[in-house]
Design an enzyme around this catalytic site. Structure first.
Site, PDB file in Angstrom:
ATOM      1  N   GLN A 235       0.827  -1.207   0.000  1.00 30.83           N
ATOM      2  CA  GLN A 235       0.000   0.000   0.000  1.00 30.83           C
ATOM      3  C   GLN A 235       0.862   1.258   0.000  1.00 30.83           C
ATOM      4  O   GLN A 235       1.887   1.322   0.666  1.00 30.83           O
ATOM      5  CB  GLN A 235      -0.920  -0.022   1.228  1.00 30.83           C
TER       6      GLN A 235
ATOM      7  N   SER B 270       4.056  -6.276   2.952  1.00 32.36           N
ATOM      8  CA  SER B 270       2.726  -6.185   3.549  1.00 32.36           C
ATOM      9  C   SER B 270       1.683  -6.752   2.582  1.00 32.36           C
ATOM     10  O   SER B 270       1.688  -7.943   2.292  1.00 32.36           O
ATOM     11  CB  SER B 270       2.429  -4.734   3.949  1.00 32.36           C
ATOM     12  N   LEU B 271       0.792  -5.918   2.065  1.00 34.61           N
ATOM     13  CA  LEU B 271      -0.180  -6.362   1.063  1.00 34.61           C
ATOM     14  C   LEU B 271       0.507  -7.151  -0.057  1.00 34.61           C
ATOM     15  O   LEU B 271      -0.041  -8.139  -0.575  1.00 34.61           O
ATOM     16  CB  LEU B 271      -0.890  -5.148   0.459  1.00 34.61           C
TER      17      LEU B 271
ATOM     18  N   ARG C  15      -9.540  -7.965   3.513  1.00 33.25           N
ATOM     19  CA  ARG C  15      -8.465  -7.563   4.429  1.00 33.25           C
ATOM     20  C   ARG C  15      -8.479  -6.052   4.625  1.00 33.25           C
ATOM     21  O   ARG C  15      -8.386  -5.555   5.748  1.00 33.25           O
ATOM     22  CB  ARG C  15      -7.112  -8.008   3.879  1.00 33.25           C
TER      23      ARG C  15
ATOM     24  N   HIS D 242       0.074  -3.286  11.222  1.00 28.99           N
ATOM     25  CA  HIS D 242       1.192  -4.103  11.722  1.00 28.99           C
ATOM     26  C   HIS D 242       1.534  -3.764  13.176  1.00 28.99           C
ATOM     27  O   HIS D 242       2.704  -3.673  13.550  1.00 28.99           O
ATOM     28  CB  HIS D 242       2.413  -3.956  10.818  1.00 28.99           C
TER      29      HIS D 242
ATOM     30  N   GLN E 178       0.573 -11.704  10.004  1.00 34.38           N
ATOM     31  CA  GLN E 178       1.136 -10.476   9.439  1.00 34.38           C
ATOM     32  C   GLN E 178       0.387  -9.211   9.868  1.00 34.38           C
ATOM     33  O   GLN E 178       0.977  -8.134   9.971  1.00 34.38           O
ATOM     34  CB  GLN E 178       1.123 -10.601   7.913  1.00 34.38           C
TER      35      GLN E 178
END
Length: 312
Positions: free
Chosen positions: A9, A90-91, A115, A200, A249
């Site tokens: 992102q 991440s994503l 998500r 996170h 995660q």
């Protein structure tokens, strides 16, 4: 040998992947399939929406994955069996599993839209903040976070992006205290990020159960090659490990420096490609592994250049 990296992102921009759809039928096909899988298609937001709409978490996540999927659809014949591993920030870890064949693009897009919605809801329930700390080693940032945290207000090092760049995440007042402590410790800059929650970090815990359920009902297979998990910086070779790591995660830090070091240690002679919008990960890699070259491939021109140089 090829290692694939996938952005997360923040790499989105209006107009993304439109040139790919216009130029490559394979890209147009996968984007149409993703649109068909979602309650509301994502390409209208990608191509004609406002920057504000595209930045919303539940739009940005499927948009970035869709862009990476479009590039992959065109490159697969040229890549062949050359890919030995992948990682995503991440994503981007979801895009990495897509590249490894563990997920199909439409199912992956539905999963990351869910998500994004869960993360947004968690951020609304308990508003959080994030800030990028530049010019200070990670250990000092982590120490500042520990000092700034209390039982009622916590902050953690959320993204360990480069030796001199760490993103902190948590309750707004704790992020502010940690940022001030980082400046006192010698940080060059502390930049607040425009986000809808403390990603996170433990503040995302309310989203975990919903994501676990979404992962449970999503068709997931074993990968053709391993993916490095953000949460552990270790190679994951199977479906069950992938599902467990994607759930973990949400509240765990993105250990990007360690992930890149792990890949380089395993395949020191591999070439690196960043697949999707932008070149953020290419820049990070140069700071983590000086002298390592990574080629960003996100635009139609970049895809065409790669295909010309690597005919299938």
């Amino acid at each position: 040998m090829t290692i694939l990296l996938f952005p997360g992102q923040g790499s989105q921009k209006v107009g993304m992947a439109r040139d790919l759809a216009d130029r490559f039928p394979e890209a147009a096909e996968v984007l149409a399939a993703i649109d068909g899988a979602l309650d509301t298609g994502i390409t209208p937001v990608m191509w004609e929406g406002s920057e504000e709409d595209l930045t919303l978490t539940h739009n940005a996540q499927p948009a970035i994955l869709a862009h990476s999927a479009a590039v992959l659809a065109v490159l697969r014949p040229a890549l062949g069996s050359e890919v030995v591993a992948a990682a995503g920030h991440s994503l981007g870890e979801y895009s990495a599993w897509l590249a490894a064949g563990a997920l199909e693009a439409p199912a992956a897009a539905k999963l990351v839209r869910r998500r994004g919605a869960l993360m947004y809801e968690a951020g609304q329930a308990r508003p959080g903040a994030m800030a990028a700390v530049l010019g200070l080693e990670a250990a000092a940032v982590e120490a500042a976070c520990a000092t700034a945290s209390t039982e009622a207000s916590a902050v953690v090092a959320a993204n360990l992006n480069a030796p001199d760049q760490t993103v902190i995440s948590g309750d707004p007042d704790a992020v502010e205290r940690a940022g001030a402590a980082c400046r006192e410790a010698g940080a060059r800059r502390v930049l607040p990020l425009k986000v809808s929650g403390a990603f996170h970090s433990p503040l995302m815990q309310p989203a975990v159960a919903g994501l676990q359920e979404a992962l449970r009902v999503t068709p997931f297979g074993d990968p053709a090659f391993p993916v490095v998990a953000n949460a552990t910086a270790e190679l994951v070779h199977d479906r069950d490990g992938a599902v467990a790591m994607l759930a973990e995660q949400l509240t765990a830090p993105v250990r990007w420096v360690a992930s890149m070091q792990r890949l380089a240690a395993e395949w020191p002679d591999a070439r690196w490609l960043e697949i999707g919008p932008g070149s953020v990960l290419t820049g990070m890699l140069k700071r983590i592994l000086p002298g390592t070259t990574c080629t960003p491939i996100g635009s139609a021109d970049e895809v065409a250049a790669f295909l010309e140089a690597n005919p299938s």
